[in-house]
Design a protein around this motif. Structure first.
Motif, PDB file in Angstrom:
ATOM      1  N   TRP A 249       5.699  11.695   5.053  1.00  0.00           N
ATOM      2  CA  TRP A 249       5.213  10.845   3.984  1.00  0.00           C
ATOM      3  C   TRP A 249       4.962  11.684   2.729  1.00  0.00           C
ATOM      4  N   ALA A 250       4.922  11.006   1.616  1.00  0.00           N
ATOM      5  CA  ALA A 250       4.381  11.647   0.413  1.00  0.00           C
ATOM      6  C   ALA A 250       2.937  12.048   0.711  1.00  0.00           C
ATOM      7  N   PRO A 251       2.391  13.044   0.034  1.00  0.00           N
ATOM      8  CA  PRO A 251       1.063  13.571   0.405  1.00  0.00           C
ATOM      9  C   PRO A 251      -0.091  12.689  -0.064  1.00  0.00           C
ATOM     10  N   TYR A 252      -0.152  11.466   0.459  1.00  0.00           N
ATOM     11  CA  TYR A 252      -1.208  10.530   0.073  1.00  0.00           C
ATOM     12  C   TYR A 252      -2.602  11.101   0.322  1.00  0.00           C
ATOM     13  N   SER A 253      -2.777  11.730   1.460  1.00  0.00           N
ATOM     14  CA  SER A 253      -4.112  12.206   1.836  1.00  0.00           C
ATOM     15  C   SER A 253      -4.515  13.490   1.130  1.00  0.00           C
ATOM     16  N   PHE A 254      -3.602  14.092   0.389  1.00  0.00           N
ATOM     17  CA  PHE A 254      -3.870  15.399  -0.210  1.00  0.00           C
ATOM     18  C   PHE A 254      -3.629  15.398  -1.713  1.00  0.00           C
ATOM     19  N   ALA A 255      -3.535  14.203  -2.295  1.00  0.00           N
ATOM     20  CA  ALA A 255      -3.265  14.111  -3.725  1.00  0.00           C
ATOM     21  C   ALA A 255      -4.446  14.572  -4.559  1.00  0.00           C
ATOM     22  N   PRO A 268      -6.770  24.173   7.203  1.00  0.00           N
ATOM     23  CA  PRO A 268      -6.666  23.505   8.492  1.00  0.00           C
ATOM     24  C   PRO A 268      -8.035  23.345   9.133  1.00  0.00           C
ATOM     25  N   GLY A 269      -8.265  22.136   9.646  1.00  0.00           N
ATOM     26  CA  GLY A 269      -9.517  21.884  10.341  1.00  0.00           C
ATOM     27  C   GLY A 269     -10.613  21.348   9.439  1.00  0.00           C
ATOM     28  N   THR A 270     -10.423  21.383   8.134  1.00  0.00           N
ATOM     29  CA  THR A 270     -11.445  20.838   7.257  1.00  0.00           C
ATOM     30  C   THR A 270     -11.137  19.390   6.951  1.00  0.00           C
ATOM     31  N   GLN A 271     -12.121  18.679   6.485  1.00  0.00           N
ATOM     32  CA  GLN A 271     -11.931  17.265   6.220  1.00  0.00           C
ATOM     33  C   GLN A 271     -11.308  17.074   4.853  1.00  0.00           C
ATOM     34  N   GLY A 272     -10.241  16.295   4.816  1.00  0.00           N
ATOM     35  CA  GLY A 272      -9.564  15.998   3.557  1.00  0.00           C
ATOM     36  C   GLY A 272     -10.056  14.685   2.992  1.00  0.00           C
ATOM     37  N   THR A 273      -9.313  14.158   2.031  1.00  0.00           N
ATOM     38  CA  THR A 273      -9.692  12.915   1.385  1.00  0.00           C
ATOM     39  C   THR A 273      -9.662  11.771   2.386  1.00  0.00           C
ATOM     40  N   GLN A 274     -10.699  11.002   2.420  1.00  0.00           N
ATOM     41  CA  GLN A 274     -10.791   9.903   3.377  1.00  0.00           C
ATOM     42  C   GLN A 274     -10.146   8.656   2.801  1.00  0.00           C
ATOM     43  N   GLY A 275      -9.181   8.082   3.517  1.00  0.00           N
ATOM     44  CA  GLY A 275      -8.590   6.820   3.090  1.00  0.00           C
ATOM     45  C   GLY A 275      -9.513   5.684   3.469  1.00  0.00           C
ATOM     46  N   THR A 276      -9.762   4.737   2.579  1.00  0.00           N
ATOM     47  CA  THR A 276     -10.614   3.608   2.915  1.00  0.00           C
ATOM     48  C   THR A 276      -9.799   2.551   3.624  1.00  0.00           C
ATOM     49  N   GLN A 277     -10.479   1.559   4.208  1.00  0.00           N
ATOM     50  CA  GLN A 277      -9.822   0.818   5.265  1.00  0.00           C
ATOM     51  C   GLN A 277      -9.280  -0.556   4.945  1.00  0.00           C
ATOM     52  N   GLY A 278      -9.987  -1.448   4.379  1.00  0.00           N
ATOM     53  CA  GLY A 278      -9.510  -2.819   4.424  1.00  0.00           C
ATOM     54  C   GLY A 278      -9.308  -3.471   3.088  1.00  0.00           C
ATOM     55  N   THR A 279      -8.869  -4.712   3.160  1.00  0.00           N
ATOM     56  CA  THR A 279      -8.627  -5.442   1.928  1.00  0.00           C
ATOM     57  C   THR A 279      -9.919  -5.735   1.183  1.00  0.00           C
ATOM     58  N   GLN A 280     -11.020  -5.813   1.889  1.00  0.00           N
ATOM     59  CA  GLN A 280     -12.293  -6.002   1.200  1.00  0.00           C
ATOM     60  C   GLN A 280     -12.560  -4.847   0.250  1.00  0.00           C
ATOM     61  N   ASP A 281     -12.224  -3.630   0.677  1.00  0.00           N
ATOM     62  CA  ASP A 281     -12.371  -2.479  -0.207  1.00  0.00           C
ATOM     63  C   ASP A 281     -11.510  -2.628  -1.440  1.00  0.00           C
ATOM     64  N   ASP A 282     -10.320  -3.202  -1.269  1.00  0.00           N
ATOM     65  CA  ASP A 282      -9.456  -3.415  -2.423  1.00  0.00           C
ATOM     66  C   ASP A 282     -10.098  -4.385  -3.401  1.00  0.00           C
ATOM     67  N   ALA A 283     -10.676  -5.460  -2.864  1.00  0.00           N
ATOM     68  CA  ALA A 283     -11.288  -6.443  -3.742  1.00  0.00           C
ATOM     69  C   ALA A 283     -12.464  -5.837  -4.502  1.00  0.00           C
ATOM     70  N   GLU A 284     -13.285  -5.069  -3.792  1.00  0.00           N
ATOM     71  CA  GLU A 284     -14.424  -4.439  -4.442  1.00  0.00           C
ATOM     72  C   GLU A 284     -13.981  -3.383  -5.443  1.00  0.00           C
TER      73      GLU A 284
END
Length: 331
Positions: A249-255, A268-284
């Motif tokens: 994939w394109a580097p969505y999680s590391f942009a 390696p082993g560290t926490q990267g950018t957290q993707g949020t989950q649902g359509t409710q997040d999109d609306a907000e």
């Protein structure tokens, strides 16, 4: 007032063929894609296209983000543009529905972040994102043995079977943790970055089993085959465990850099950018679109395929945030 606004897909590194690739694409709402050049760094470009203002102005967009069919269509088109450009150059995917009033606003945002974008593009060059999920499926655990003629009462025999059944389930989850540990070991050997994402539940989890690990890894192109082989074998010899590898994939999680790292690099082993989950997040998140601050929630690779979650590769995970100048938000 214009009938259109400018939709931004990704920050793009200038390269041979990227202009032709962009010009051949149809993006959100079927509009052509073009590359915008700022005044600070000609090697840092912004892939944009015109979209109907009636759908993408703030109030309209807030309503639209609650319409799953429309949202899936936008997510798929957004993801298709990002992936097509990623095939010819390094990209920083932007959040779904990042919109500017006009070309001048988009160019100003590009200039504002030019230095940071250039640094991030250099770090990500020659790398792609791979998604790894580990699933535990207790239903595959061996059934408890039939009750023996040991003189136990029916009640005691039932309780013994239940204990043995629980033991089988616990073994599956222990094995799933073992598989997750093996994935981490592979990351330490091969990956330049790791992003932890929330495990998927319900219909988003896909096939049978409980999703117990949902991570993304940034892997150099010349290490891909070894990484995939090690990760795909993480469930070997384990009971009721399945490992799923998706990408590249394109580097969505590391942009953008991981929060709290203070730099542009993930280790390696560290926490990267957290993707949020649902359509409710999109609306907000719609209130934050329109250029000044970027758009709704970040998505990653599974999302362009999951209408319910409205994501690009795991939806358009961890998108970069192009911030518009003050006054740059859409009407």
């Amino acid at each position: 007032m214009s009938d259109s606004v400018v939709y931004a897909y990704a920050v793009v590194r200038a390269a041979d063929g990227v202009g032709a690739a962009a010009g051949a694409l149809a993006g959100v709402a079927g509009g052509p894609v073009r590359l915008t050049v700022g005044s600070r760094d000609p090697a840092v470009l912004l892939a944009v296209g015109d979209v109907p203002a009636a759908d993408f102005r703030e109030e309209a967009l807030r309503r639209r983000l609650e319409e799953l069919e429309w949202l899936e269509t936008v997510a798929r088109a957004h993801h298709a543009v990002v992936e097509a450009l990623a095939a010819v150059t390094t990209v920083l995917p932007l959040r779904l529905a990042t919109v500017y009033v006009d070309e001048a606003g988009a160019r100003a945002a590009l200039d504002e972040g030019a230095r940071a974008f250039a640094e991030r593009l250099s770090l990500l060059a020659g790398h792609r994102e791979w998604g790894v999920k580990v699933y535990a499926d207790p239903s595959t655990a061996p059934p408890p043995p039939a009750p023996a003629a040991d003189g136990l009462s029916p009640g005691r025999s039932y309780l013994r079977q239940r204990r043995e059944q629980r033991s089988g389930r616990e073994e599956v989850y222990r094995d799933a943790r073992t598989a997750a540990g093996r994935v981490e070991e592979a990351a330490l050997r091969y990956a330049a970055g790791r992003a932890r994402h929330r495990v998927q539940q319900g219909t988003l989890a896909g096939e049978a089993g409980e999703n117990v690990l949902n991570d993304a890894f940034l892997v150099a192109d010349d290490r891909t085959e070894a990484f995939r082989a090690d990760v795909a074998g993480a469930a070997r010899g384990l009971t009721g465990v399945r490992v799923e590898v998706t990408g590249p994939w394109a580097p969505y999680s590391f942009a953008v850099p991981a929060e709290g790292t203070g730099d542009a690099g993930d280790t390696p082993g560290t926490q990267g950018t957290q993707g949020t989950q649902g359509t409710q997040d999109d609306a907000e998140g719609a209130q934050g679109t329109q250029g000044a601050g970027g758009a709704g929630s970040a998505r990653g690779p599974d999302g362009a395929r999951d209408a319910a979650d409205a994501r690009g590769p795991e939806g358009a995970r961890g998108a970069a945030d192009v911030r518009g100048p003050a006054g740059g938000s859409a009407p």
